[in-house]
Structure formats: C-alpha cells, structure tokens
Write an enzyme that holds these catalytic residues in place. Structure first.
Site, PDB file in Angstrom:
ATOM      1  N   LYS A  45       0.578  -9.005  -8.831  1.00  0.00           N
ATOM      2  CA  LYS A  45      -0.657  -8.615  -8.149  1.00  0.00           C
ATOM      3  C   LYS A  45      -1.523  -7.857  -9.150  1.00  0.00           C
ATOM      4  O   LYS A  45      -1.104  -6.815  -9.673  1.00  0.00           O
ATOM      5  CB  LYS A  45      -0.377  -7.750  -6.924  1.00  0.00           C
ATOM      6  CG  LYS A  45      -1.639  -7.472  -6.108  1.00  0.00           C
ATOM      7  CD  LYS A  45      -1.314  -6.750  -4.797  1.00  0.00           C
ATOM      8  CE  LYS A  45      -2.554  -6.680  -3.907  1.00  0.00           C
ATOM      9  NZ  LYS A  45      -3.599  -5.809  -4.452  1.00  0.00           N
ATOM     10  N   ARG A  84      -5.909  -2.771   3.973  1.00  0.00           N
ATOM     11  CA  ARG A  84      -6.297  -1.708   4.917  1.00  0.00           C
ATOM     12  C   ARG A  84      -6.770  -2.239   6.264  1.00  0.00           C
ATOM     13  O   ARG A  84      -6.588  -1.565   7.291  1.00  0.00           O
ATOM     14  CB  ARG A  84      -7.388  -0.848   4.273  1.00  0.00           C
ATOM     15  CG  ARG A  84      -6.871   0.055   3.148  1.00  0.00           C
ATOM     16  CD  ARG A  84      -8.015   0.653   2.341  1.00  0.00           C
ATOM     17  NE  ARG A  84      -8.717  -0.374   1.583  1.00  0.00           N
ATOM     18  CZ  ARG A  84      -9.860  -0.170   0.937  1.00  0.00           C
ATOM     19  NH1 ARG A  84     -10.435   1.009   0.993  1.00  0.00           N
ATOM     20  NH2 ARG A  84     -10.435  -1.150   0.258  1.00  0.00           N
ATOM     21  N   ASN A 127      -7.494 -11.489  -2.574  1.00  0.00           N
ATOM     22  CA  ASN A 127      -7.356 -10.191  -1.919  1.00  0.00           C
ATOM     23  C   ASN A 127      -8.638  -9.375  -2.113  1.00  0.00           C
ATOM     24  O   ASN A 127      -9.268  -9.444  -3.161  1.00  0.00           O
ATOM     25  CB  ASN A 127      -6.154  -9.456  -2.530  1.00  0.00           C
ATOM     26  CG  ASN A 127      -5.970  -8.045  -2.016  1.00  0.00           C
ATOM     27  OD1 ASN A 127      -5.773  -7.126  -2.799  1.00  0.00           O
ATOM     28  ND2 ASN A 127      -6.015  -7.844  -0.718  1.00  0.00           N
ATOM     29  N   GLY A 128      -8.992  -8.615  -1.071  1.00  0.00           N
ATOM     30  CA  GLY A 128     -10.125  -7.714  -1.149  1.00  0.00           C
ATOM     31  C   GLY A 128     -11.164  -7.964  -0.076  1.00  0.00           C
ATOM     32  O   GLY A 128     -11.709  -9.063   0.024  1.00  0.00           O
ATOM     33  N   CYS A 148      -2.833  -1.306  -9.305  1.00  0.00           N
ATOM     34  CA  CYS A 148      -3.082   0.022  -8.738  1.00  0.00           C
ATOM     35  C   CYS A 148      -4.087   0.791  -9.596  1.00  0.00           C
ATOM     36  O   CYS A 148      -3.907   0.929 -10.802  1.00  0.00           O
ATOM     37  CB  CYS A 148      -1.777   0.813  -8.634  1.00  0.00           C
ATOM     38  SG  CYS A 148      -2.031   2.477  -7.943  1.00  0.00           S
ATOM     39  N   MET A 187       0.848  -1.188   0.000  1.00  0.00           N
ATOM     40  CA  MET A 187       0.000   0.000   0.000  1.00  0.00           C
ATOM     41  C   MET A 187       0.881   1.234   0.000  1.00  0.00           C
ATOM     42  O   MET A 187       1.675   1.451   0.934  1.00  0.00           O
ATOM     43  CB  MET A 187      -0.922  -0.001   1.229  1.00  0.00           C
ATOM     44  CG  MET A 187      -2.004  -1.058   1.198  1.00  0.00           C
ATOM     45  SD  MET A 187      -2.955  -1.136   2.747  1.00  0.00           S
ATOM     46  CE  MET A 187      -1.797  -2.077   3.778  1.00  0.00           C
TER      47      MET A 187
END
Length: 324
Positions: free
Chosen positions: A140, A227, A202-203, A100, A17
């Site tokens: 990613k 996050r 992911n997510g 991104c 991140m």
C-alpha cells in the site's frame, strides 16, 4: 481478482488505519461485505525486539473475509525477519506499508518516506516475499512524497518485479496528507497501466458512486475504503451491489446503527478487556454519531465512555436528543 493464489471477490476492502482497524472493526467490516481487511500497521523492528503490544495487533484475524497483516519498516533485512516471525499467526497475506504520512513513522524512513526511493521499495518487497512463507505480499503506497516526487509508478514497478501480488495506491502525496479533494486518479491510472498485478484505488471514496467513478476513470481492479467506513460498515454492501449492477440496499435505521456500535464495542472489550478497549471505543463511537441531532453533546458523551454500560447510556442520549 487474485492476490497470487488468493481469490478476492468484487467489492471494497477495509483500509488499514492505526488505532481503528482492530479485530472488532475488521470483523464488523467483513460481516457487511468488505472483500478483505488488513491489520493496523505493525512495526517490523518492534516485532524483532519481541514487543508484545505489536504482536497483539496481529492476532484475531479478519472475520469472514481474507485478512492481511501490515508491516512497516525501512530496512529490508528487518522486514524479512518480521515476516518470518509472524508465520505463527493466522492470516492470508502480508501487506507492506509505504503510505503512512505520520511524522513518527516517516522520521524513521518508513511509511510514505519510502516513496523517495523506489529501489528501496523493491528491495523491501523482495525481502518480505522471500520470508512470506508462501503467503502473497501486497503493498500500500501513496502517489509519492510531494509534488516534485510523484514516484508511484516507479515504486509499483519495482515492487512488482520483486514479487508483489497487488498494489494499493492512495492517490495523494505525503505532502497532501488527507486534504479533501486532492486525490489524483491519474496516478492510480498510471500505476494500473504500468503493472500487471491487480491495482487497488484508495482515497476519498465515501459512496458507491465514488467507487464506480474511480474504477471507471482509472481502470483499477478494486477499491479500498478507510475513514468513510468508520461508523458506516454498510458502505461495503452498497459498493458490492453497485459493482454487480444491483439496487443498493436500504440505508440502516438508527436502531441498526446503535446495535452495530454496541456490538463492535462489546467485541473490543471481549478481545482486549474493558480497560484497554474503552479509550479506543470513544473514537469508534464518535463516527457512529455522524449526522445525528445534538451532535455536540453526543460527542462529549462519547469522550466520557469509561465502562461498557456507558455505551447504553450513550444510546439513551441519542434517542433523547430526538433522533429517530
């Protein structure tokens, strides 16, 4: 699970991140059980221009866990050159950013913009693999660019053919950005069915239960947390315990949270110097304030951090607000 010859234990990884996953953040996550960590994204083009700021993002390692350096760019040749240039640093694998969604990244053709061109994804991966110095190369990516271009399967297959050792899939398109509740597990499952290398989901993973549910629904080999782990590195230990079928460890008390925040900011200052660290520490501190009484006043106090002693004054305000 193996990334090439690199063994990765069961559990959750710390997602890269920008502005957050510096050396101190990675070390904190690793101490609490992250199975690997990845640097903030580093511009391949900036590295080839000799940019010192980009180089500083690489140094520092991943603490007690395997550590990957994430590169972003849109040109295979430049990405290969950057992979050559980072060989002087200590790291365990190279990760390629194809996810991104930030306009300043996608406007150059990099990040999730690459999902519009699976063939280019493969060519970039091939270039990095050829210049990786024997380090495993991972990718990613997002589910795709938008609802009309859900290309994760095609991109993953191209990257695997080019030599990628693992694929992490964020189950949103670029168009969806970070909209809560929009992660598509079907895309992650489709990628898992399409490739033989490990697939990381992911997510929207905010708990051990979320991690177990994603793995069960998609068949993915591991999960990556972003996050939700900021201000809560204990989430990694909880996911690791859940995957092992063990009882989840007790949640940290307030004193544990404040001690972790103080240590992380101290390590930021040690690494970068107070002048550079404290502006970034404000954002990290905000996450440690989640769920506390007097949140509005505490958020203002976080935004006023200028020197390390201000952290202790912030902690005093946390207790003065009636938090126990």
């Amino acid at each position: 699970m193996q990334f090439g010859s690199l063994p990765i234990g069961p559990g959750a990884a710390l997602a890269p991140m920008a502005g957050f996953t510096d050396t101190a953040c990675r070390a904190m996550a690793a101490r609490h059980g992250a199975v690997y960590t990845i640097s903030e994204m580093v511009s391949a083009k900036a590295l080839t221009f000799g940019d010192k700021k980009s180089a500083r993002l690489i140094a520092g390692g991943g603490g007690e866990a395997p550590y990957g350096v994430q590169l972003f760019g849109a040109e295979p040749e430049t990405m290969g050159q950057a992979a050559d240039l980072i060989q002087k640093y200590e790291f365990d694998f190279i990760d390629i950013n194809m996810g991104c969604p930030a306009p300043k990244i996608t406007s150059s053709g990099a990040g999730s913009r690459l999902m519009l061109d699976p063939d280019l994804c493969g060519r970039i991966t091939e270039a990095v693999v050829q210049h990786s110095g024997g380090h495993p190369v991972t990718v990613k990516m997002r589910a795709g660019w938008d609802s009309e271009h859900v290309t994760a399967v095609a991109a993953a297959k191209a990257c695997e053919t080019a030599g990628a050792a693992a694929i992490a899939v964020h189950g949103r398109t670029r168009e969806q950005m970070y909209t809560p509740g929009t992660v598509d597990w079907n895309v992650i499952a489709a990628v898992k069915a399409a490739v033989k290398v490990p697939v990381i989901g992911n997510g929207d993973i905010t708990s051990a239960a979320d991690a177990l549910a994603m793995m069960k629904a998609t068949g993915c080999d591991g999960v990556m947390v972003g996050r939700a782990a900021l201000g809560d590195p204990w989430l990694f230990a909880e996911i690791k315990a859940a995957l092992a079928g063990e009882e989840l460890p007790a949640r940290p008390g307030l004193s544990d949270r404040m001690a972790a925040m103080r240590r992380q900011i101290y390590e930021m200052c040690e690494e970068k110097g107070e002048w550079a660290a404290m502006p970034q520490a404000r954002s990290q501190a905000l996450y440690y304030m989640k769920g506390l009484k007097g949140a509005a006043a505490l958020r203002r106090a976080c935004c006023e951090l200028q020197h390390f002693p201000d952290v202790d004054r912030l902690i005093d305000k946390v207790y003065a607000a009636g938090n126990l």
